[in-house]
Each structure stands twice: as C-alpha cells, then as structure tokens.
Design an enzyme around this catalytic site. Structure first.
Site, PDB file in Angstrom:
ATOM      1  N   GLU A 168      13.166  -9.157   1.284  1.00  9.78           N
ATOM      2  CA  GLU A 168      11.643  -8.205   1.632  1.00  9.78           C
ATOM      3  C   GLU A 168      12.976  -6.510   1.329  1.00  9.78           C
ATOM      4  O   GLU A 168      13.388  -6.752   1.912  1.00  9.78           O
ATOM      5  CB  GLU A 168      11.447  -8.908   3.211  1.00  9.78           C
ATOM      6  CG  GLU A 168      11.101  -7.288   3.806  1.00  9.78           C
ATOM      7  CD  GLU A 168      10.698  -7.803   5.361  1.00  9.78           C
ATOM      8  OE1 GLU A 168       9.360  -7.200   5.756  1.00  9.78           O
ATOM      9  OE2 GLU A 168      10.354  -8.757   5.779  1.00  9.78           O
ATOM     10  N   PRO A 178       0.660  -1.475   0.185  1.00 13.78           N
ATOM     11  CA  PRO A 178       0.209   0.491   0.268  1.00 13.78           C
ATOM     12  C   PRO A 178       0.760   0.747  -0.140  1.00 13.78           C
ATOM     13  O   PRO A 178       2.096   1.296   0.884  1.00 13.78           O
ATOM     14  CB  PRO A 178      -0.912   0.354   1.595  1.00 13.78           C
ATOM     15  CG  PRO A 178      -0.456  -1.385   1.780  1.00 13.78           C
ATOM     16  CD  PRO A 178       0.348  -2.244   1.369  1.00 13.78           C
ATOM     17  N   ASN A 179       0.526   2.236  -0.648  1.00 13.06           N
ATOM     18  CA  ASN A 179       0.959   3.948  -0.892  1.00 13.06           C
ATOM     19  C   ASN A 179       2.040   4.035  -1.352  1.00 13.06           C
ATOM     20  O   ASN A 179       2.696   4.711  -1.750  1.00 13.06           O
ATOM     21  CB  ASN A 179       0.665   4.805   0.706  1.00 13.06           C
ATOM     22  CG  ASN A 179      -0.482   4.203   1.220  1.00 13.06           C
ATOM     23  OD1 ASN A 179      -1.215   5.085   0.615  1.00 13.06           O
ATOM     24  ND2 ASN A 179      -0.707   3.977   2.425  1.00 13.06           N
ATOM     25  N   ASN A 186       7.913  -5.530  -0.817  1.00 14.18           N
ATOM     26  CA  ASN A 186       8.140  -4.553  -0.716  1.00 14.18           C
ATOM     27  C   ASN A 186       6.715  -4.443   0.688  1.00 14.18           C
ATOM     28  O   ASN A 186       5.668  -3.995  -0.896  1.00 14.18           O
ATOM     29  CB  ASN A 186       8.504  -2.882  -0.837  1.00 14.18           C
ATOM     30  CG  ASN A 186       8.460  -2.222   0.019  1.00 14.18           C
ATOM     31  OD1 ASN A 186       7.940  -2.183   1.151  1.00 14.18           O
ATOM     32  ND2 ASN A 186       8.943  -0.858   0.019  1.00 14.18           N
ATOM     33  N   TYR A 214      10.993   8.793   2.094  1.00 12.48           N
ATOM     34  CA  TYR A 214      11.659   7.847   1.046  1.00 12.48           C
ATOM     35  C   TYR A 214      12.289   8.582  -0.510  1.00 12.48           C
ATOM     36  O   TYR A 214      12.074   7.872  -1.159  1.00 12.48           O
ATOM     37  CB  TYR A 214       9.843   7.111   0.148  1.00 12.48           C
ATOM     38  CG  TYR A 214       8.959   6.757   1.341  1.00 12.48           C
ATOM     39  CD1 TYR A 214       9.366   5.642   2.000  1.00 12.48           C
ATOM     40  CD2 TYR A 214       7.990   7.076   1.965  1.00 12.48           C
ATOM     41  CE1 TYR A 214       9.291   4.936   3.036  1.00 12.48           C
ATOM     42  CE2 TYR A 214       7.032   6.876   3.694  1.00 12.48           C
ATOM     43  CZ  TYR A 214       7.731   5.938   3.964  1.00 12.48           C
ATOM     44  OH  TYR A 214       7.156   5.106   4.582  1.00 12.48           O
ATOM     45  N   HIS A 218      12.647  -2.679   2.479  1.00 14.91           N
ATOM     46  CA  HIS A 218      12.323  -1.488   2.237  1.00 14.91           C
ATOM     47  C   HIS A 218      12.897  -0.538   1.623  1.00 14.91           C
ATOM     48  O   HIS A 218      14.177  -0.918   2.010  1.00 14.91           O
ATOM     49  CB  HIS A 218      12.188  -1.573   3.987  1.00 14.91           C
ATOM     50  CG  HIS A 218      10.878  -2.882   4.657  1.00 14.91           C
ATOM     51  ND1 HIS A 218       9.830  -2.200   4.579  1.00 14.91           N
ATOM     52  CD2 HIS A 218      11.230  -3.661   5.245  1.00 14.91           C
ATOM     53  CE1 HIS A 218       8.963  -3.798   5.153  1.00 14.91           C
ATOM     54  NE2 HIS A 218      10.063  -3.876   4.925  1.00 14.91           N
ATOM     55  N   ARG A 270      13.413   4.696  12.227  1.00 18.64           N
ATOM     56  CA  ARG A 270      12.044   5.433  11.966  1.00 18.64           C
ATOM     57  C   ARG A 270      11.740   5.751  13.124  1.00 18.64           C
ATOM     58  O   ARG A 270      12.015   4.868  14.236  1.00 18.64           O
ATOM     59  CB  ARG A 270      11.053   4.338  11.177  1.00 18.64           C
ATOM     60  CG  ARG A 270      11.624   3.946  10.686  1.00 18.64           C
ATOM     61  CD  ARG A 270      11.047   4.909   9.284  1.00 18.64           C
ATOM     62  NE  ARG A 270      10.088   5.555   8.986  1.00 18.64           N
ATOM     63  CZ  ARG A 270       8.673   5.514   8.403  1.00 18.64           C
ATOM     64  NH1 ARG A 270       8.618   4.147   7.373  1.00 18.64           N
ATOM     65  NH2 ARG A 270       8.286   6.269   7.898  1.00 18.64           N
ATOM     66  N   ALA A 326       2.799  -1.625   4.703  1.00 15.54           N
ATOM     67  CA  ALA A 326       2.399  -1.237   6.113  1.00 15.54           C
ATOM     68  C   ALA A 326       1.735  -2.517   6.595  1.00 15.54           C
ATOM     69  O   ALA A 326       1.804  -3.040   7.684  1.00 15.54           O
ATOM     70  CB  ALA A 326       1.030  -0.431   5.528  1.00 15.54           C
ATOM     71  N   ARG A 330       4.693  11.442  -1.403  1.00 13.65           N
ATOM     72  CA  ARG A 330       4.619  11.154   0.301  1.00 13.65           C
ATOM     73  C   ARG A 330       6.104  10.926   0.929  1.00 13.65           C
ATOM     74  O   ARG A 330       7.393  10.734   0.758  1.00 13.65           O
ATOM     75  CB  ARG A 330       3.946   9.695   0.571  1.00 13.65           C
ATOM     76  CG  ARG A 330       4.641   8.738  -0.006  1.00 13.65           C
ATOM     77  CD  ARG A 330       3.722   7.969   0.529  1.00 13.65           C
ATOM     78  NE  ARG A 330       3.695   7.452   1.831  1.00 13.65           N
ATOM     79  CZ  ARG A 330       4.552   6.196   2.421  1.00 13.65           C
ATOM     80  NH1 ARG A 330       4.522   5.230   1.578  1.00 13.65           N
ATOM     81  NH2 ARG A 330       4.092   5.818   3.404  1.00 13.65           N
TER      82      ARG A 330
END
Length: 148
Positions: A100, A12-13, A76, A25, A102, A109, A79, A20
C-alpha cells in the site's frame, strides 16, 4: 515463457497528480510515476500493468485479475482507503504481496481520519510519506521478494 505481472493500481483523483494540492502531493504527474515504476519493473524482468480509476468496480476488477499468479500489487487506494470495503475484501483474496502506497504521510495530515486506512490490514507492507518515490520503492521491494 511470459514475464510475471506486477499491478500498480491507483484510486480516485490520482490522475490529477502534478496539478492538485502540489504542497501535499508534489509536482510529479501520474505519467512520471508510471515511468519510474516501468523502469524498476523492466530492470527486474516484470511485466507492468499500470492503472488509475475513479470507479471502485474497476479497481476491484484489476485486483481480481491479479488475485492468483501475479508478482504483486502496488496500490494507492487514495480516498477508497477509508470507505472501500469491497476493495479491502478483494485484496484479502490475493495470494501475492501487496504494498500500500500513499504519497503523503497519512499520520501527519490535518484530517485525523486519513490515518486510518482500512486497506492496511490486507497489505503486506505500507509506504507512506515518501512522495511519488514510494511507488518505485514498492516495485523494487516486490522484485526483491521474487528474487528471494
């Protein structure tokens, strides 16, 4: 003979990359990420399937498609990393390498919960915090595994 298929899957996103939270990012768009992955896959003789979705069931469908016979999965989960148990279960059924990815370093974070991806237990390896460049590195790694 068909080329082996490599799946690059985005949660998502991530369709909003480049727009964003650029401080987190970066400025690359998802199209930039796809182009970099495609260049790596083409160089390695892999057919690339590149997808993004905000819907958990779509992501699960692509994972199930890759479950047997795929060269690998770069994912990726965004969320879904923290609550996507059906995605985790689907990844556990795969017989291919899973990397995976990110974009940000999950462990740096502000929100502590971001450091606890449930997908990690199903992944062969993890790339976190190298920006969008992590995707190309993941594709290159899967190509290297295939080459022996």
């Amino acid at each position: 003979m068909p080329q082996p298929i490599l799946f690059v899957l985005n949660g998502p996103n991530l369709n909003l990359l480049g727009v964003r939270e650029r401080e987190v990012y970066g400025h690359d768009t998802l199209a930039d990420v796809e182009a970099a992955c495609r260049a790596e896959a083409d160089a390695a003789g892999l057919d690339l399937r590149f997808h993004q979705t905000d819907a958990e069931h779509e992501l699960i469908g692509w994972i199930q498609e890759a479950r047997t016979g795929a060269a690998g999965i770069v994912i990726n989960p965004a969320a879904f990393s923290y609550a996507g148990y059906p995605i985790y279960d689907a990844l556990k059924m795969c017989d291919c390498p899973i990397i995976e990815v990110h974009i940000s370093n999950l462990h740096r974070r502000d929100e502590a919960w971001r450091a606890n991806s449930i997908m990690t237990a199903a992944a062969t390896g993890i790339i976190s915090g190298l920006g969008t460049h992590g995707y190309a590195l993941a594709v290159r790694h899967i190509a290297r595994l295939r080459a022996g």
